[in-house]
Design a protein around this motif. Structure first.
Motif, PDB file in Angstrom:
ATOM      1  N   UNK A  90       0.856  -1.194   0.000  1.00 16.71           N
ATOM      2  CA  UNK A  90       0.000   0.000   0.000  1.00 16.71           C
ATOM      3  C   UNK A  90       0.891   1.243   0.000  1.00 16.71           C
ATOM      4  N   UNK A  91       0.649   2.081  -0.995  1.00 10.88           N
ATOM      5  CA  UNK A  91       1.410   3.336  -1.066  1.00 10.88           C
ATOM      6  C   UNK A  91       0.432   4.501  -1.013  1.00 10.88           C
ATOM      7  N   UNK A  92       0.566   5.306   0.044  1.00  7.72           N
ATOM      8  CA  UNK A  92      -0.315   6.472   0.193  1.00  7.72           C
ATOM      9  C   UNK A  92       0.530   7.712  -0.065  1.00  7.72           C
ATOM     10  N   UNK A  93       0.060   8.530  -1.025  1.00  2.00           N
ATOM     11  CA  UNK A  93       0.842   9.723  -1.376  1.00  2.00           C
ATOM     12  C   UNK A  93       0.029  10.988  -1.204  1.00  2.00           C
ATOM     13  N   UNK A  94       0.532  11.856  -0.352  1.00  2.00           N
ATOM     14  CA  UNK A  94      -0.014  13.209  -0.203  1.00  2.00           C
ATOM     15  C   UNK A  94      -1.547  13.220  -0.132  1.00  2.00           C
ATOM     16  N   UNK A  95      -2.087  12.414   0.753  1.00  5.09           N
ATOM     17  CA  UNK A  95      -3.530  12.217   0.815  1.00  5.09           C
ATOM     18  C   UNK A  95      -4.224  13.336   1.601  1.00  5.09           C
TER      19      UNK A  95
ATOM     20  N   UNK B   5      -1.120  13.259   3.851  1.00  4.50           N
ATOM     21  CA  UNK B   5      -0.509  12.103   4.520  1.00  4.50           C
ATOM     22  C   UNK B   5       0.164  11.187   3.504  1.00  4.50           C
ATOM     23  N   UNK B   6       1.375  10.789   3.785  1.00  5.42           N
ATOM     24  CA  UNK B   6       2.083   9.823   2.935  1.00  5.42           C
ATOM     25  C   UNK B   6       2.591   8.682   3.799  1.00  5.42           C
ATOM     26  N   UNK B   7       2.471   7.461   3.262  1.00  7.74           N
ATOM     27  CA  UNK B   7       2.863   6.282   4.037  1.00  7.74           C
ATOM     28  C   UNK B   7       3.018   5.101   3.082  1.00  7.74           C
ATOM     29  N   UNK B   8       4.061   4.305   3.296  1.00  9.76           N
ATOM     30  CA  UNK B   8       4.241   3.106   2.479  1.00  9.76           C
ATOM     31  C   UNK B   8       4.259   1.889   3.395  1.00  9.76           C
ATOM     32  N   UNK B   9       3.477   0.906   3.039  1.00 11.34           N
ATOM     33  CA  UNK B   9       3.377  -0.308   3.860  1.00 11.34           C
ATOM     34  C   UNK B   9       3.692  -1.512   2.984  1.00 11.34           C
ATOM     35  N   UNK B  10       4.649  -2.312   3.391  1.00  9.15           N
ATOM     36  CA  UNK B  10       5.047  -3.488   2.617  1.00  9.15           C
ATOM     37  C   UNK B  10       4.533  -4.770   3.262  1.00  9.15           C
ATOM     38  N   UNK B  11       4.477  -5.807   2.457  1.00  8.56           N
ATOM     39  CA  UNK B  11       4.059  -7.111   2.960  1.00  8.56           C
ATOM     40  C   UNK B  11       4.983  -7.556   4.083  1.00  8.56           C
ATOM     41  N   UNK B  12       4.416  -8.191   5.075  1.00  8.50           N
ATOM     42  CA  UNK B  12       5.210  -8.707   6.183  1.00  8.50           C
ATOM     43  C   UNK B  12       5.406  -7.713   7.305  1.00  8.50           C
ATOM     44  N   UNK B  13       5.069  -6.455   7.080  1.00  5.45           N
ATOM     45  CA  UNK B  13       5.308  -5.431   8.090  1.00  5.45           C
ATOM     46  C   UNK B  13       4.102  -5.233   8.997  1.00  5.45           C
TER      47      UNK B  13
ATOM     48  N   UNK C 274       7.118  -0.677  12.780  1.00  9.06           N
ATOM     49  CA  UNK C 274       7.158   0.785  12.689  1.00  9.06           C
ATOM     50  C   UNK C 274       6.087   1.402  13.564  1.00  9.06           C
ATOM     51  N   UNK C 275       6.417   2.525  14.153  1.00  3.55           N
ATOM     52  CA  UNK C 275       5.424   3.297  14.889  1.00  3.55           C
ATOM     53  C   UNK C 275       5.355   4.682  14.258  1.00  3.55           C
ATOM     54  N   UNK C 276       4.119   5.104  13.910  1.00  2.22           N
ATOM     55  CA  UNK C 276       3.933   6.437  13.320  1.00  2.22           C
ATOM     56  C   UNK C 276       3.091   7.274  14.269  1.00  2.22           C
TER      57      UNK C 276
ATOM     58  N   UNK D 231      -2.666  16.289  13.507  1.00  2.21           N
ATOM     59  CA  UNK D 231      -3.010  17.347  12.561  1.00  2.21           C
ATOM     60  C   UNK D 231      -3.064  16.844  11.119  1.00  2.21           C
ATOM     61  N   UNK D 232      -3.507  15.637  10.932  1.00  2.51           N
ATOM     62  CA  UNK D 232      -3.736  15.143   9.582  1.00  2.51           C
ATOM     63  C   UNK D 232      -2.494  14.735   8.821  1.00  2.51           C
ATOM     64  N   UNK D 233      -1.379  14.640   9.516  1.00  2.00           N
ATOM     65  CA  UNK D 233      -0.154  14.198   8.834  1.00  2.00           C
ATOM     66  C   UNK D 233       0.624  13.252   9.739  1.00  2.00           C
ATOM     67  N   UNK D 234       1.494  12.429   9.129  1.00  2.00           N
ATOM     68  CA  UNK D 234       2.428  11.632   9.929  1.00  2.00           C
ATOM     69  C   UNK D 234       3.531  12.597  10.407  1.00  2.00           C
ATOM     70  N   UNK D 235       3.602  12.778  11.718  1.00  2.00           N
ATOM     71  CA  UNK D 235       4.554  13.755  12.253  1.00  2.00           C
ATOM     72  C   UNK D 235       5.911  13.123  12.522  1.00  2.00           C
TER      73      UNK D 235
END
Lengths: 485, 248
Positions: free
Chosen positions: B2-7, B20-28, B215-217, B221-225
């Motif tokens: 899953x790749x989330x870009x500038x949501x 919000x941007x975030x990348x999630x890979x299999x196994x994580x 990972x911990x995010x 305020x609507x973004x990964x800080x």
């Protein structure tokens, strides 16, 4: 995801699967109602004099009555002179002795409707239901007669019973719903042409489900069937009734009377899946279903249950009722009514508690969509001798969209201080959160709506015999078809 | 996966996620933490496709496909699962019946034969053990009359049966007592695999003691800080969310 509005919009697109017309030669009386017409019907049926007199008396009384207006339904007045009161498939003149003599076109009709008329199917183990099929005004085929005769059960067209079993008919016909009971019942008494007759002798458990299918085919014809079921002491029978009609632009009248007589320790279960043509999405055409159904628990410990699944008819006016005369007798009413488009339904029940320790249960589930209006109208009356009588009533309404309506009119009359009544009522909408939850688990929106609606109706569907539960489920799905945006 | 870009996502005209941007890979296994109103549930609802969330810009790409073009059920068939924060009650609908319909819809999508009742029940009974769910739950109406803990266990049970590739657990720990938390977390741990990504949304570090994230995010305020490993969660526990804001 579709909004409720979209769902109801698509509900309007439901198609009526039973809407075909059978091309069959029939003998139909010209429209109009008079003593002559009644004499004519009685003559065609080769009825005895007492039956004709009974009809004429009902007719003369009907002329003095006014059509009831208290129901929450709205329709143009019916012109009773524009309706034909008798229509029969022509080849029926002598009455079929066996299914082989039944017009193959008719058999095809019933096949299309999925009704198992063929006895072979029973032999092949497909079904265990004896069927009486009524096409327009006459009964065309009754199956499994011999097997039922063995058990002493009488299951035949009522026209045949009037000739073959006049004593039983004289004793019980009109004893639960008298000819003067109400406008539509009086009309039915005057002009009824066929229907089913059932007699279960003392202590006999009917060896199979009995079933009648009613079909209105001819144009401008009313169907006035009359059903009389008698369960003698300790007897048991489960009876199913199904109804369909072709799609026509004109409104057709269906004014039936069903009488159940239940003697001591006997039990009758009566289930209906009513799918008369409901009219199109603009409210053109459809059946006016004005029906009087009543059960009389005449003996102690008699039991009756009415289970109905109502998806059809333009207008439904129907209150299957229970008179609980015998001590410890019990009446139950389970109902699912679906109204979509411009359908109107005013339906419910009456529980008349007269005996001691009588019990009644009412579970009513109404589903409305489109511009449909639906009312639950129920009466619970506890007479002054009804010591420790109990009633439980639960009325739930489910609304799809915001243009439909659900109304509840509970009437309660209690004349005995030891009686107990409970009434619960809810009105809800299918929640977006429920739909989303089901979709997240992988159901389509349509599948989700079906599942939620079927869940809503579960208490009632559980009461249906297996064969009918499947049919009811399918009917609901068809009714809600096309609900995906 | 899953790749989330500038949501950017708005609810009723109010912007909740702000790039919000975030990348999630299999196994994580990812944990998303943050204060109330930060947009945590919004994120999981948008991924699952719930109505009422307007994506004003940005992209969500799942297995190379545009997730936003898919209906909620299509996302489910493609392997997205959401364990609800508030599981919904559906009166009269059998728990197993719903699940069977879901499983078979997914199998149909994958070109597999539908499972018959017998095969399905054997899968169900095996998976019920994962979260120590009594089999009496299977025949009850969906979530009706379940306690808070039972509802959450039922969610993880459904996850086990549906076998998703991407599982979103929205505050699965809230409302659980210690014993129930241990059971639910145990179930999730057994479902960890190299092919599956798990995203946990939570307020509390406590859950991470049982399910150790990669990972911990911190979402505020609507973004990964801030993104870190497990130790970030411990610091948060100690200093509160204001500490993140001060350290920006």
């Amino acid at each position: 995801m579709a909004t409720n509005e979209e769902i109801q919009e698509h509900l309007g697109e439901r198609e009526y699967e039973a809407g075909f017309v059978t091309d069959i030669e029939s003998e139909t009386l010209p429209p109009g109602l008079s003593e002559d017409v009644i004499r004519h019907i009685s003559a065609i049926k080769q009825e005895p004099e007492w039956m004709l007199d009974w009809r004429l008396e009902a007719y003369r009384h009907w002329l003095t009555m006014e059509e009831p207006t208290w129901a929450a339904v709205d329709y143009a007045p019916t012109d009773y002179q524009s309706i034909s009161y008798y229509s029969a498939p022509k080849s029926k003149d002598d009455g079929p002795e066996s299914l082989d003599e039944v017009d193959p076109e008719l058999l095809k009709t019933y096949e299309k409707l999925g009704i198992p008329l063929r006895e072979q199917e029973f032999l092949a183990g497909v079904t265990n239901v004896a069927v009486d099929a009524v096409f327009d005004s006459v009964s065309v085929a009754t199956t499994f007669k011999s097997k039922l005769t063995e058990a002493g059960v009488i299951f035949c067209p009522i026209s045949e019973a009037i000739i073959e079993y006049p004593e039983l008919v004289k004793q019980y016909l009109g004893s639960v719903v008298p000819p003067k009971d109400n406008f539509f019942a009086a009309l039915n008494c005057a002009v009824f042409t066929d229907g089913s007759f059932v007699y279960i002798p003392k202590g006999v458990r009917c060896p199979m489900e009995l079933s009648t299918y009613f079909r209105i085919n001819a144009l401008n014809t009313g169907q006035f069937e009359r059903t009389l079921i008698i369960a003698d002491e300790g007897a048991y029978v489960s009876y199913l009734e199904g109804c369909t009609a072709p799609m026509r632009d004109e409104n057709q009248l269906h004014a039936a009377v069903v009488e159940l007589v239940i003697l001591a320790d006997a039990e009758v279960k009566y289930a209906t899946v009513q799918n008369w043509y409901p009219g199109d999405e603009n409210g053109v055409g459809g059946i006016y279903n004005f029906v009087t159904k009543r059960a009389d628990c005449r003996g102690n410990r008699a039991k009756v249950s009415w289970t109905q699944v109502e998806t059809g008819s333009a207008i439904t006016w129907k209150y299957p009722s229970c008179i609980l005369q015998g001590d410890d007798s019990a009446g139950k009413f389970f109902s699912v009514a679906v109204t979509t488009n411009c359908q109107q339904a005013d339906t419910g029940t009456k529980m008349i508690h007269l005996g001691k320790n009588t019990k009644s249960t009412i579970i009513s589930k109404g589903i409305s969509a489109g511009r449909a209006q639906q009312s639950y109208r129920g009466l619970v009356r506890m007479g002054k001798n009804a010591e420790h009588a109990r009633n439980y009533t639960q009325c739930d309404s489910l609304l799809l969209g915001d243009k439909c309506g659900a109304h509840t009119f509970p009437y309660v009359e209690v004349k005995n201080p030891t009686a107990t009544l409970e009434h619960e009522a809810t009105t809800s909408k299918i929640g977006d959160d429920q739909l989303f939850y089901c979709q997240q688990r992988g159901l389509s929106e349509e599948g989700a709506v079906n599942m939620i609606v079927n869940g809503f109706c579960k208490d009632v569907f559980d009461e249906l015999p297996m064969e009918f539960a499947v049919e009811a489920n399918r009917l609901m799905e068809i009714s809600l078809e096309g609900s995906v945006g | 996966m899953l790749v989330i870009k500038d949501l950017h996502v708005s609810v009723d005209g109010k912007e909740i996620l702000k790039g919000l941007s975030l990348t999630i890979n299999a196994g994580e296994v990812h944990a998303i933490m943050g204060p109330n109103g930060a947009g945590k549930s919004t994120l999981s609802n948008v991924i699952a496709g719930r109505d009422g969330y307007e994506v004003t810009s940005g992209s969500l790409t799942y297995k190379g496909e545009d997730l936003l073009a898919m209906k909620p059920e299509e996302r489910a068939w493609a392997g997205v699962f959401l364990a609800f924060q508030y599981p919904v009650e559906i009166p009269g609908v059998n728990n197993t019946y719903l699940l069977k319909a879901g499983v078979n819809a997914k199998r149909k999508y994958q070109g597999l034969d539908e499972l018959d009742a017998f095969d399905f029940m054997s899968v169900v009974k095996e998976k019920a053990k994962l979260v120590e769910l009594d089999t009496s739950f299977l025949t009850r109406s969906v979530n009706e009359g379940f306690s808070g803990g039972e509802k959450k266990r039922n969610e993880i049970f459904q996850m086990a049966v549906l076998d998703p590739d991407l599982a979103l657990l929205d505050e699965t720990d809230s409302g659980l007592d210690i014993d129930a938390l241990r059971i639910v977390a145990g179930g999730v741990n057994k479902l960890r695999s190299a092919d599956r990504a798990i995203v946990m949304i939570t307020h509390y570090q406590r859950l991470l003691d049982y399910i150790e994230p990669d990972f911990v995010h911190v979402l505020a305020d609507g973004e990964i800080q801030k993104t870190g490993d497990k130790s970030l969660a411990l610091k948060l526990e100690e200093h509160g969310y204001d500490w993140v804001k001060e350290n920006l």
